[in-house]
Design an enzyme around this catalytic site. Sequence first.
Site, PDB file in Angstrom:
ATOM      1  N   ASP A   1     -82.873  26.427  68.642  1.00  0.00           N
ATOM      2  CA  ASP A   1     -82.490  25.668  67.319  1.00  0.00           C
ATOM      3  C   ASP A   1     -83.390  24.407  67.030  1.00  0.00           C
ATOM      4  O   ASP A   1     -82.975  23.410  66.418  1.00  0.00           O
ATOM      5  CB  ASP A   1     -80.909  25.436  67.755  1.00  0.00           C
ATOM      6  CG  ASP A   1     -80.197  26.485  67.185  1.00  0.00           C
ATOM      7  OD1 ASP A   1     -80.530  27.111  66.364  1.00  0.00           O
ATOM      8  OD2 ASP A   1     -79.084  26.651  68.063  1.00  0.00           O
TER       9      ASP A   1
ATOM     10  N   ASP B   1     -78.663  33.451  64.193  1.00  0.00           N
ATOM     11  CA  ASP B   1     -78.977  31.980  63.573  1.00  0.00           C
ATOM     12  C   ASP B   1     -80.579  31.800  63.496  1.00  0.00           C
ATOM     13  O   ASP B   1     -80.993  31.081  62.808  1.00  0.00           O
ATOM     14  CB  ASP B   1     -78.464  31.086  64.151  1.00  0.00           C
ATOM     15  CG  ASP B   1     -76.768  31.390  64.658  1.00  0.00           C
ATOM     16  OD1 ASP B   1     -76.617  32.338  64.695  1.00  0.00           O
ATOM     17  OD2 ASP B   1     -76.066  30.385  64.773  1.00  0.00           O
TER      18      ASP B   1
END
Length: 369
Positions: free
Chosen positions: A94, A151
């Site tokens: 991320d 994601d």
Amino acid sequence: MQDRYEAALNRIAGKYRKTAEKAAEAGILPYQSAKGEWIASPYDGNSWWTGGFWPGLMWQLWVLTEDGFFRQEACRAEKLLTEEFRSYRLLNHDVGFMYLLSCGADAKLTGNQQAETDLLHAASLLMGRFNPTGFIRAWNEPERTGFAIIDCMMNLALLYRASRDTQDPRFRLVAKAHADTTLREFLREDGSVSHIIEFDPETGKRIREHAGQGYALGTQWSRGQAWGLYGFALAYRHLGEKRYLEAAKKIAGNFVSRIRPDGLTDCDFCQPAGEERIDNIAGAIAASGLQELAAITGEENWKHHAGKLADGLLEHCADWGENRCGILTHCTASYHDDGAGRHTNIVYGDYFLVEALMKLCGRDPELWS
């Protein structure tokens, strides 16, 4: 209708001009708001994956208003994030969310060369997580060596940017390899996507699917659907491969068929009937992703659905109260409460609401490019 969205943006900017000062005074990266205060991330300090959405939101509001306070606050947050490079072990895939919307936005909007250097540092960290069998490893725990999640299709935007800025194809080729694996292993026949797939880290062979943040194994966690929609649209924009566009359209078709009559988004599209579990973050992300799809294809129906989502959020879930910090209510981190928030205000919901409204008004600074 655009006047309504511009009015909403101005109201958001006015509220944030007051409430964001509280974050600066507290010296934190806000994750959510409650009881009139900003609250920091529930896990991992400033290495928590959502840290980039606060400076990203500040940059969006700076573009909107040209108020130097928002630029100052974005830079304050950016410094906290770049200090996390030293922690290293808490950072994961991320870093795309964290550094593209902070350092990447700074470099793009102001020409800050140190921010560009920090952006490339983050891109190198993300590329270093690539398993040569074909996927980017999501998390750091030894028992999750072979895990990849939907994601990450959004995090790939960091690699597209780095490849363009350095004229080095390695970043782009890693992104392409991961996108192809995601297309092959995550996309289902009905246009939905899985959240987590586990691979054998030695061979790249699929081992199993995990339920993740949705209702149950095999269901449709709505935010995962939104990540897939937007992520594949961005993959097409940057890589130009038609299969990514077809994937984005397929996921979008499934998503828009699930939008509630009030324009809101259930946390899981397969959740039990009568179970009131909403995740407005999913709706806000999809509203942005659908507009990306509309811009790529010229098909106005996608923008129509984006407007329906934005209208639902503004009509039913925008909190304008001066004694509360954030805007978007009924944000839910995970169907089965994981301590990260249920039916509350969460900052990246506000980020994507503002991004979607900026797109609807033709003001989007395109921070994902």
